[in-house]
Design a protein around this motif. Structure first.
Motif, PDB file in Angstrom:
ATOM      1  N   ALA A  87     -73.083 -32.484 -65.105  1.00 28.23           N
ATOM      2  CA  ALA A  87     -72.926 -33.898 -64.739  1.00 28.23           C
ATOM      3  C   ALA A  87     -71.973 -34.044 -63.562  1.00 28.23           C
ATOM      4  CB  ALA A  87     -72.412 -34.691 -65.945  1.00 28.23           C
ATOM      5  N   ALA A  88     -70.896 -33.244 -63.556  1.00 23.58           N
ATOM      6  CA  ALA A  88     -69.927 -33.329 -62.465  1.00 23.58           C
ATOM      7  C   ALA A  88     -70.548 -32.884 -61.144  1.00 23.58           C
ATOM      8  CB  ALA A  88     -68.698 -32.475 -62.787  1.00 23.58           C
ATOM      9  N   VAL A  89     -71.334 -31.815 -61.191  1.00 19.06           N
ATOM     10  CA  VAL A  89     -71.987 -31.339 -59.974  1.00 19.06           C
ATOM     11  C   VAL A  89     -72.985 -32.365 -59.458  1.00 19.06           C
ATOM     12  CG1 VAL A  89     -73.558 -29.597 -59.035  1.00 19.06           C
ATOM     13  CG2 VAL A  89     -71.642 -28.898 -60.483  1.00 19.06           C
ATOM     14  N   LEU A  90     -73.762 -32.964 -60.367  1.00 20.30           N
ATOM     15  CA  LEU A  90     -74.740 -33.978 -59.937  1.00 20.30           C
ATOM     16  C   LEU A  90     -74.049 -35.191 -59.339  1.00 20.30           C
ATOM     17  CD1 LEU A  90     -77.451 -33.899 -62.735  1.00 20.30           C
ATOM     18  CD2 LEU A  90     -77.581 -32.977 -60.418  1.00 20.30           C
ATOM     19  N   SER A  91     -72.923 -35.592 -59.924  1.00 19.92           N
ATOM     20  CA  SER A  91     -72.175 -36.726 -59.371  1.00 19.92           C
ATOM     21  C   SER A  91     -71.683 -36.418 -57.964  1.00 19.92           C
ATOM     22  CB  SER A  91     -70.993 -37.060 -60.284  1.00 19.92           C
ATOM     23  OG  SER A  91     -70.211 -38.096 -59.726  1.00 19.92           O
ATOM     24  N   ALA A  92     -71.118 -35.214 -57.788  1.00 21.35           N
ATOM     25  CA  ALA A  92     -70.654 -34.816 -56.459  1.00 21.35           C
ATOM     26  C   ALA A  92     -71.817 -34.690 -55.489  1.00 21.35           C
ATOM     27  CB  ALA A  92     -69.890 -33.500 -56.551  1.00 21.35           C
ATOM     28  N   ALA A  93     -72.935 -34.161 -55.984  1.00 18.37           N
ATOM     29  CA  ALA A  93     -74.102 -34.005 -55.124  1.00 18.37           C
ATOM     30  C   ALA A  93     -74.624 -35.351 -54.640  1.00 18.37           C
ATOM     31  CB  ALA A  93     -75.199 -33.250 -55.875  1.00 18.37           C
ATOM     32  N   ALA A  94     -74.601 -36.351 -55.519  1.00 16.83           N
ATOM     33  CA  ALA A  94     -75.065 -37.688 -55.117  1.00 16.83           C
ATOM     34  C   ALA A  94     -74.230 -38.230 -53.970  1.00 16.83           C
ATOM     35  CB  ALA A  94     -75.009 -38.629 -56.323  1.00 16.83           C
ATOM     36  N   ASP A  95     -72.922 -37.998 -54.031  1.00 15.62           N
ATOM     37  CA  ASP A  95     -72.038 -38.450 -52.950  1.00 15.62           C
ATOM     38  C   ASP A  95     -72.296 -37.666 -51.668  1.00 15.62           C
ATOM     39  OD1 ASP A  95     -69.772 -39.635 -51.577  1.00 15.62           O
ATOM     40  OD2 ASP A  95     -68.708 -37.768 -52.003  1.00 15.62           O
ATOM     41  N   HIS A  96     -72.340 -36.345 -51.779  1.00 14.58           N
ATOM     42  CA  HIS A  96     -72.438 -35.510 -50.580  1.00 14.58           C
ATOM     43  C   HIS A  96     -73.808 -35.575 -49.910  1.00 14.58           C
ATOM     44  CE1 HIS A  96     -68.492 -33.820 -50.792  1.00 14.58           C
ATOM     45  NE2 HIS A  96     -68.680 -33.230 -51.948  1.00 14.58           N
ATOM     46  N   THR A  97     -74.859 -35.851 -50.678  1.00 17.00           N
ATOM     47  CA  THR A  97     -76.185 -35.906 -50.065  1.00 17.00           C
ATOM     48  C   THR A  97     -76.582 -37.321 -49.655  1.00 17.00           C
ATOM     49  OG1 THR A  97     -77.250 -36.083 -52.246  1.00 17.00           O
ATOM     50  CG2 THR A  97     -76.985 -33.867 -51.305  1.00 17.00           C
ATOM     51  N   SER A  98     -75.704 -38.285 -49.900  1.00 17.43           N
ATOM     52  CA  SER A  98     -75.952 -39.647 -49.405  1.00 17.43           C
ATOM     53  C   SER A  98     -75.833 -39.641 -47.884  1.00 17.43           C
ATOM     54  CB  SER A  98     -74.931 -40.616 -49.996  1.00 17.43           C
ATOM     55  OG  SER A  98     -73.628 -40.362 -49.461  1.00 17.43           O
ATOM     56  N   PRO A  99     -76.379 -40.643 -47.209  1.00 21.44           N
ATOM     57  CA  PRO A  99     -76.233 -40.687 -45.746  1.00 21.44           C
ATOM     58  C   PRO A  99     -74.775 -40.632 -45.294  1.00 21.44           C
ATOM     59  CG  PRO A  99     -77.915 -42.231 -46.458  1.00 21.44           C
ATOM     60  CD  PRO A  99     -77.294 -41.697 -47.708  1.00 21.44           C
ATOM     61  N   ALA A 100     -73.902 -41.333 -46.012  1.00 18.87           N
ATOM     62  CA  ALA A 100     -72.488 -41.318 -45.641  1.00 18.87           C
ATOM     63  C   ALA A 100     -71.874 -39.939 -45.851  1.00 18.87           C
ATOM     64  CB  ALA A 100     -71.720 -42.362 -46.451  1.00 18.87           C
ATOM     65  N   GLY A 101     -72.241 -39.295 -46.957  1.00 20.84           N
ATOM     66  CA  GLY A 101     -71.711 -37.965 -47.229  1.00 20.84           C
ATOM     67  C   GLY A 101     -72.187 -36.934 -46.228  1.00 20.84           C
ATOM     68  N   GLN A 102     -73.452 -37.018 -45.859  1.00 20.08           N
ATOM     69  CA  GLN A 102     -73.980 -36.101 -44.850  1.00 20.08           C
ATOM     70  C   GLN A 102     -73.307 -36.313 -43.496  1.00 20.08           C
ATOM     71  OE1 GLN A 102     -77.182 -33.746 -45.332  1.00 20.08           O
ATOM     72  NE2 GLN A 102     -75.648 -33.766 -46.967  1.00 20.08           N
ATOM     73  N   GLU A 103     -73.136 -37.567 -43.130  1.00 19.89           N
ATOM     74  CA  GLU A 103     -72.498 -37.868 -41.846  1.00 19.89           C
ATOM     75  C   GLU A 103     -71.035 -37.418 -41.838  1.00 19.89           C
ATOM     76  OE1 GLU A 103     -72.398 -39.184 -37.941  1.00 19.89           O
ATOM     77  OE2 GLU A 103     -74.108 -38.959 -39.292  1.00 19.89           O
ATOM     78  N   ARG A 104     -70.353 -37.615 -42.956  1.00 20.79           N
ATOM     79  CA  ARG A 104     -68.946 -37.204 -43.044  1.00 20.79           C
ATOM     80  C   ARG A 104     -68.811 -35.701 -42.819  1.00 20.79           C
ATOM     81  NH1 ARG A 104     -67.866 -39.398 -47.738  1.00 20.79           N
ATOM     82  NH2 ARG A 104     -68.439 -37.570 -48.962  1.00 20.79           N
ATOM     83  N   ALA A 105     -69.619 -34.914 -43.518  1.00 17.68           N
ATOM     84  CA  ALA A 105     -69.523 -33.457 -43.378  1.00 17.68           C
ATOM     85  C   ALA A 105     -69.910 -32.987 -41.985  1.00 17.68           C
ATOM     86  CB  ALA A 105     -70.413 -32.779 -44.419  1.00 17.68           C
ATOM     87  N   ALA A 106     -70.840 -33.704 -41.374  1.00 13.16           N
ATOM     88  CA  ALA A 106     -71.325 -33.299 -40.052  1.00 13.16           C
ATOM     89  C   ALA A 106     -70.359 -33.643 -38.927  1.00 13.16           C
ATOM     90  CB  ALA A 106     -72.682 -33.942 -39.779  1.00 13.16           C
ATOM     91  N   THR A 107     -69.434 -34.568 -39.176  1.00  8.31           N
ATOM     92  CA  THR A 107     -68.551 -35.022 -38.094  1.00  8.31           C
ATOM     93  C   THR A 107     -67.108 -34.566 -38.245  1.00  8.31           C
ATOM     94  OG1 THR A 107     -68.238 -37.128 -39.281  1.00  8.31           O
ATOM     95  CG2 THR A 107     -69.947 -37.051 -37.581  1.00  8.31           C
ATOM     96  N   VAL A 108     -66.698 -34.139 -39.440  1.00 12.84           N
ATOM     97  CA  VAL A 108     -65.324 -33.668 -39.624  1.00 12.84           C
ATOM     98  C   VAL A 108     -65.147 -32.333 -38.899  1.00 12.84           C
ATOM     99  CG1 VAL A 108     -63.678 -32.760 -41.321  1.00 12.84           C
ATOM    100  CG2 VAL A 108     -64.943 -34.854 -41.808  1.00 12.84           C
ATOM    101  N   PRO A 109     -64.129 -32.192 -38.064  1.00 11.34           N
ATOM    102  CA  PRO A 109     -63.906 -30.913 -37.374  1.00 11.34           C
ATOM    103  C   PRO A 109     -63.632 -29.787 -38.373  1.00 11.34           C
ATOM    104  CG  PRO A 109     -62.604 -32.680 -36.378  1.00 11.34           C
ATOM    105  CD  PRO A 109     -63.160 -33.228 -37.651  1.00 11.34           C
TER     106      PRO A 109
END
Length: 382
Positions: free
Chosen positions: A321-343
């Motif tokens: 459940a914890a992994v799925l919750s984190a995955a929902a955040d990270h695979t959202s458009p905002a999560g993808q954009e955050r990871a792609a833009t952080v140096p």
């Protein structure tokens, strides 16, 4: 006068090969003499000889370790003493936190040879972690501490390491990615999840191993197709526990160990990485892919601080459940954009050159000296 030194560089595992190859190349380019030994921790060709050939890290000697764990540990330390005696280096330089590191740190000190630690100062703060113990042994033995980040340097400072002995140089895995021309994949072209798991604390514990299987199944069902290159240790534990067939589901692709280029291709094209590996956290940061770490802590806190890494321990029965919750955040458009833009916080691809420069500096002589203290005049060390 610029110094040229003779360095003994041991490695035993795939991550050490990936990270040490650019450092050895930089040391040689700077005029240092380097003797490289394979300590024998990894024997699978995909994890050892094939990768060494690909990255151009050719050992002058390969040790073979026995299979029995107790005999293996003893042989590793005995081989380290033999290597130091055979090559008689000016400095022993080891990387990371595998069992190779304390073996060669202690062998160096026993022979009166200075020891330098690359990837110094990483701390998970986990007393059950053998890797954490290895890192602390390395810190106690080292005259030079090559820290990857300012946070790692701060851990060393808090433990009483003199600031003049600490050099923040980044992590050499970034050197390898830069050298090999690894590029970020556009967000629109990414898909699926890359899973890796190999740590003893996860896969040797039958309960945690079952939770890992549940995590992989849940990801395949709720997030997207999963690619799972199965480490030999993990494959053996899954088979022994009768859990391999539980991963025979649509959307789950199991492979054996893959070569580094294939792993990087899976990593760069994924929307999410779920792993207990340290090096993959760094590589994912460089290519802008978010990470869920299957541990309750990590020595790489920079990703957690940046919001691109989430911890989800397999020690918890709610792991899936914890992994799925984190995955929902990270695979959202905002999560993808955050990871792609952080140096990337782990370096700029110049770690090897920086290490070579420190070792060429004549001022480093004083830091490498192993002089006995003299308090016979009545002085006290405080």
């Amino acid at each position: 006068m610029i110094r040229s030194r003779h360095l003994l560089v041991p490695f035993g595992t795939r991550p050490e090969v990936v990270k040490l190859a650019p450092v050895v190349h930089a040391l040689l380019a700077a005029g240092h003499r380097v003797s490289v030994v394979d300590t024998g921790q990894h024997t699978d060709p995909a994890l050892s000889s094939q990768l060494q050939a690909t990255l151009g890290l050719v050992p002058g000697h390969r040790f073979r370790l026995p299979a029995d764990p107790a005999e293996r540990a003893g042989a590793l330390h005995a081989d380290a003493a033999r290597a130091v005696a055979r090559y008689r280096p000016d400095v022993v330089l080891a990387l990371g936190d595998t069992n190779t590191v304390p073996a060669y740190a202690l062998a160096a000190r026993a022979a009166g040879v200075p020891f330098a630690h690359l990837e110094a100062g990483l701390r998970s703060l986990n007393p059950r972690s053998v890797e954490e113990v290895n890192r602390r042994v390395a810190a106690a033995a080292a005259q030079l501490h090559f820290a990857p980040t300012k946070r790692a340097a701060a851990f060393l400072s808090a433990e009483g390491v003199d600031a003049e002995r600490v050099f923040v140089v980044g992590n050499p895995v970034i050197d390898t990615l830069v050298t090999r021309g690894v590029q970020r994949v556009p967000l629109a072209d990414r898909s699926g999840v890359l899973v890796t798991a190999h740590r003893a604390t996860n896969v040797d514990d039958p309960v945690r191993l079952a939770r890992l299987v549940a995590v992989v199944r849940a990801l395949a069902q709720d997030v997207g197709p999963v690619t799972f290159p199965v480490h030999p240790r993990t494959r053996a534990r899954l088979a022994a526990a009768g859990l391999t067939e539980a991963l025979d589901l649509p959307g789950i692709t199991l492979t054996g160990p893959v070569d580094h280029d294939a792993l990087l291709a899976s990593l760069t094209s994924a929307r999410l990485v779920v792993t207990d590996s340290g090096g993959i956290q760094e590589e994912a940061a460089y290519v802008g892919v978010p990470v869920v770490v299957l541990r309750g802590s990590t020595p790489r806190w920079e990703g957690v601080e940046a919001g691109t890494t989430t911890l989800a321990s397999l020690a918890d029965d709610r792991a899936a459940a914890a992994v799925l919750s984190a995955a929902a955040d990270h695979t959202s458009p905002a999560g993808q954009e955050r990871a792609a833009t952080v140096p990337c916080p782990y370096g700029d691809g110049t770690t090897g050159a920086q290490v070579a420069a420190v070792l060429r500096d004549p001022r480093t002589d004083a830091l490498l000296a192993l002089d006995e203290p003299d308090f016979t005049d009545g002085r006290l060390p405080w």
